[in-house]
Scaffold this motif. Structure first.
Motif, PDB file in Angstrom:
ATOM      1  N   MET A  57       6.651  27.325  15.460  1.00  0.00           N
ATOM      2  CA  MET A  57       6.878  28.309  15.719  1.00  0.00           C
ATOM      3  C   MET A  57       7.313  29.841  15.307  1.00  0.00           C
ATOM      4  O   MET A  57       7.862  30.682  15.980  1.00  0.00           O
ATOM      5  N   ARG A  58       7.767  29.026  13.834  1.00  0.00           N
ATOM      6  CA  ARG A  58       8.155  30.411  13.509  1.00  0.00           C
ATOM      7  C   ARG A  58       7.416  31.615  12.637  1.00  0.00           C
ATOM      8  O   ARG A  58       8.777  32.850  13.257  1.00  0.00           O
ATOM      9  N   ASP A  59       6.655  31.732  12.146  1.00  0.00           N
ATOM     10  CA  ASP A  59       5.769  32.478  13.063  1.00  0.00           C
ATOM     11  C   ASP A  59       6.225  34.099  14.193  1.00  0.00           C
ATOM     12  O   ASP A  59       6.383  35.403  14.159  1.00  0.00           O
ATOM     13  N   LEU A  60       5.647  33.154  14.762  1.00  0.00           N
ATOM     14  CA  LEU A  60       6.082  33.753  16.102  1.00  0.00           C
ATOM     15  C   LEU A  60       7.335  34.364  16.396  1.00  0.00           C
ATOM     16  O   LEU A  60       7.341  35.521  16.727  1.00  0.00           O
ATOM     17  N   VAL A  61       8.383  34.019  16.258  1.00  0.00           N
ATOM     18  CA  VAL A  61       9.253  34.238  16.006  1.00  0.00           C
ATOM     19  C   VAL A  61       9.715  35.194  15.609  1.00  0.00           C
ATOM     20  O   VAL A  61      10.205  36.699  15.857  1.00  0.00           O
ATOM     21  N   HIS A  62       9.348  35.392  14.328  1.00  0.00           N
ATOM     22  CA  HIS A  62       9.334  36.888  12.910  1.00  0.00           C
ATOM     23  C   HIS A  62       8.688  37.681  13.778  1.00  0.00           C
ATOM     24  O   HIS A  62       8.901  38.540  13.208  1.00  0.00           O
ATOM     25  N   GLN A  63       8.013  37.127  14.437  1.00  0.00           N
ATOM     26  CA  GLN A  63       6.474  38.530  14.466  1.00  0.00           C
ATOM     27  C   GLN A  63       7.713  39.480  15.685  1.00  0.00           C
ATOM     28  O   GLN A  63       7.278  40.888  15.636  1.00  0.00           O
ATOM     29  N   PHE A  64       8.838  39.566  16.165  1.00  0.00           N
ATOM     30  CA  PHE A  64       9.343  40.198  17.476  1.00  0.00           C
ATOM     31  C   PHE A  64      10.749  40.787  16.425  1.00  0.00           C
ATOM     32  O   PHE A  64      10.512  41.864  17.003  1.00  0.00           O
ATOM     33  N   TRP A  65      10.414  39.905  16.073  1.00  0.00           N
ATOM     34  CA  TRP A  65      11.601  41.477  14.702  1.00  0.00           C
ATOM     35  C   TRP A  65      10.655  42.423  13.552  1.00  0.00           C
ATOM     36  O   TRP A  65      11.291  42.991  13.650  1.00  0.00           O
ATOM     37  N   GLU A  66       9.212  42.259  13.587  1.00  0.00           N
ATOM     38  CA  GLU A  66       8.739  43.291  13.136  1.00  0.00           C
ATOM     39  C   GLU A  66       8.349  44.265  14.406  1.00  0.00           C
ATOM     40  O   GLU A  66       8.169  44.817  13.874  1.00  0.00           O
ATOM     41  N   ASN A  67       8.757  44.294  15.805  1.00  0.00           N
ATOM     42  CA  ASN A  67       8.829  44.919  16.642  1.00  0.00           C
ATOM     43  C   ASN A  67       7.013  45.201  16.947  1.00  0.00           C
ATOM     44  O   ASN A  67       7.430  47.099  16.434  1.00  0.00           O
ATOM     45  N   PRO A  68       6.478  44.772  17.145  1.00  0.00           N
ATOM     46  CA  PRO A  68       4.564  45.459  16.976  1.00  0.00           C
ATOM     47  C   PRO A  68       4.413  46.370  17.715  1.00  0.00           C
ATOM     48  O   PRO A  68       3.333  46.876  17.705  1.00  0.00           O
ATOM     49  N   LEU A  69       5.052  46.341  19.257  1.00  0.00           N
ATOM     50  CA  LEU A  69       5.579  47.679  20.446  1.00  0.00           C
ATOM     51  C   LEU A  69       5.818  48.917  20.333  1.00  0.00           C
ATOM     52  O   LEU A  69       6.047  48.962  20.796  1.00  0.00           O
ATOM     53  N   GLN A  70       6.601  48.528  18.879  1.00  0.00           N
ATOM     54  CA  GLN A  70       7.536  49.875  18.910  1.00  0.00           C
ATOM     55  C   GLN A  70       8.226  50.390  19.374  1.00  0.00           C
ATOM     56  O   GLN A  70       8.715  51.758  20.000  1.00  0.00           O
ATOM     57  N   ILE A  71       9.074  49.572  20.106  1.00  0.00           N
ATOM     58  CA  ILE A  71      10.128  50.022  21.252  1.00  0.00           C
ATOM     59  C   ILE A  71      11.463  50.501  20.509  1.00  0.00           C
ATOM     60  O   ILE A  71      11.963  49.289  20.015  1.00  0.00           O
ATOM     61  N   PRO A  72      11.229  51.283  20.631  1.00  0.00           N
ATOM     62  CA  PRO A  72      13.085  52.516  20.206  1.00  0.00           C
ATOM     63  C   PRO A  72      13.979  51.010  20.589  1.00  0.00           C
ATOM     64  O   PRO A  72      14.468  50.540  21.114  1.00  0.00           O
ATOM     65  N   ASN A  73      15.097  50.590  18.906  1.00  0.00           N
ATOM     66  CA  ASN A  73      15.586  50.147  18.901  1.00  0.00           C
ATOM     67  C   ASN A  73      15.492  48.877  19.835  1.00  0.00           C
ATOM     68  O   ASN A  73      16.853  48.003  20.937  1.00  0.00           O
ATOM     69  N   PHE A  74      14.284  47.791  19.517  1.00  0.00           N
ATOM     70  CA  PHE A  74      14.363  46.806  20.415  1.00  0.00           C
ATOM     71  C   PHE A  74      14.943  45.797  20.035  1.00  0.00           C
ATOM     72  O   PHE A  74      15.233  45.281  19.014  1.00  0.00           O
ATOM     73  N   ALA A  75      14.992  45.028  21.069  1.00  0.00           N
ATOM     74  CA  ALA A  75      16.202  43.616  21.151  1.00  0.00           C
ATOM     75  C   ALA A  75      17.497  44.073  20.464  1.00  0.00           C
ATOM     76  O   ALA A  75      18.380  42.957  20.912  1.00  0.00           O
ATOM     77  N   GLU A  76      18.114  45.450  20.596  1.00  0.00           N
ATOM     78  CA  GLU A  76      19.639  45.735  20.188  1.00  0.00           C
ATOM     79  C   GLU A  76      20.314  45.038  21.222  1.00  0.00           C
ATOM     80  O   GLU A  76      21.319  44.752  20.875  1.00  0.00           O
ATOM     81  N   ALA A  77      19.940  45.334  22.267  1.00  0.00           N
ATOM     82  CA  ALA A  77      20.558  45.051  24.011  1.00  0.00           C
ATOM     83  C   ALA A  77      21.433  43.511  24.000  1.00  0.00           C
ATOM     84  O   ALA A  77      21.440  43.018  23.761  1.00  0.00           O
ATOM     85  N   SER A  78      19.991  42.705  23.025  1.00  0.00           N
ATOM     86  CA  SER A  78      20.254  41.418  23.084  1.00  0.00           C
ATOM     87  C   SER A  78      21.904  40.944  21.962  1.00  0.00           C
ATOM     88  O   SER A  78      21.907  39.891  22.309  1.00  0.00           O
TER      89      SER A  78
END
Length: 242
Positions: free
Chosen positions: A179-200
């Protein structure tokens, strides 16, 4: 990348009546006995053909099957390199994952990660060795240092991998690696959400703290907070698509 010695004596001819499966089995046995590790170069196709006493197209087809499973990487002009561990008792199952930016696809990936990473954290807290826990802490320290100065995506991956590996369960490792590629996709922030995943981010430290004090229930809960925080951000940003 290092190249292992040929160890050609470990390869034996295969019988034609079971050619397809026999070639794969013979290659897997050879890699295991020759102690070829991920990153090492495999012997040439010519040498494999000679030792297995099969045609080059047959060997090439076997290697292509491995390539499709992500077991080897075929580099033009360089050779074939092992990417994943193989052996007589290791089964590689193809896993088809979407790399689309579709909200539902991303949330599906999070659901799987939730099941895997929550349980892995609990197992680590219950049974990981002191050395493994020390390795996890070092990975977390590197992640926090990278996060303080910019992008910590690779360090984040290594931190989560250190927890998966500390379970001592090779199936966890294989599934998450696939699942490595899928996991890395989240860090690419494909949905362009500001400060994505910062809260986690803070939950990575609280998860480790629970693992270190041998508290499986809290370790699982903190791991789920990481996943659920990211999922909530996606749902809030795209309420009509989740």
């Amino acid at each position: 990348m290092k190249s292992k010695p040929s160890n050609s004596g470990l390869l034996s001819p295969v019988k034609s009546q079971t050619l397809d499966s026999a070639v794969i089995d013979a290659l897997a046995a050879y890699v295991e006995e020759a102690r070829i590790e991920p990153g090492d170069k495999l012997p040439s196709e010519r040498m494999l053909c000679e030792r297995l006493q099969v045609s080059r197209p047959t060997v090439r087809e076997a290697l292509k099957r491995w390539e499709a499973l992500g077991i080897v990487e075929m580099r033009k002009g360089s050779g074939v390199y092992l990417r994943k561990a193989v052996g007589r008792n290791i089964v590689h199952v193809p896993l088809v994952l979407s790399r689309s930016s579709n909200v539902k696809d991303l949330l599906h990936g999070l659901q799987v990660r939730r099941a895997l990473e929550g349980e892995a954290a609990a197992i680590c807290a219950a049974s990981a060795s002191a050395d493994r826990i020390a390795t996890i802490e070092k990975a977390l320290d590197r992640m926090e240092a990278a996060h303080a100065v910019g992008n910590s995506s690779e360090e984040d991956w290594e931190y989560h991998q250190s927890i998966i590996e500390a379970t001592g369960n090779p199936l966890f490792t294989q599934i998450v690696q696939s699942m490595r590629d899928l996991v890395h996709q989240f860090w690419e922030n494909p949905l362009q959400i500001p400060n994505f995943a910062e809260a986690s981010f803070p939950f990575h430290r609280t998860m480790f703290d629970a693992i270190a004090r041998r508290d499986p229930a809290t370790a699982r809960a903190e791991a789920l907070k990481i996943i659920d925080s990211v999922g909530s951000e996606i749902r809030e940003a795209y309420p009509g698509e989740a």
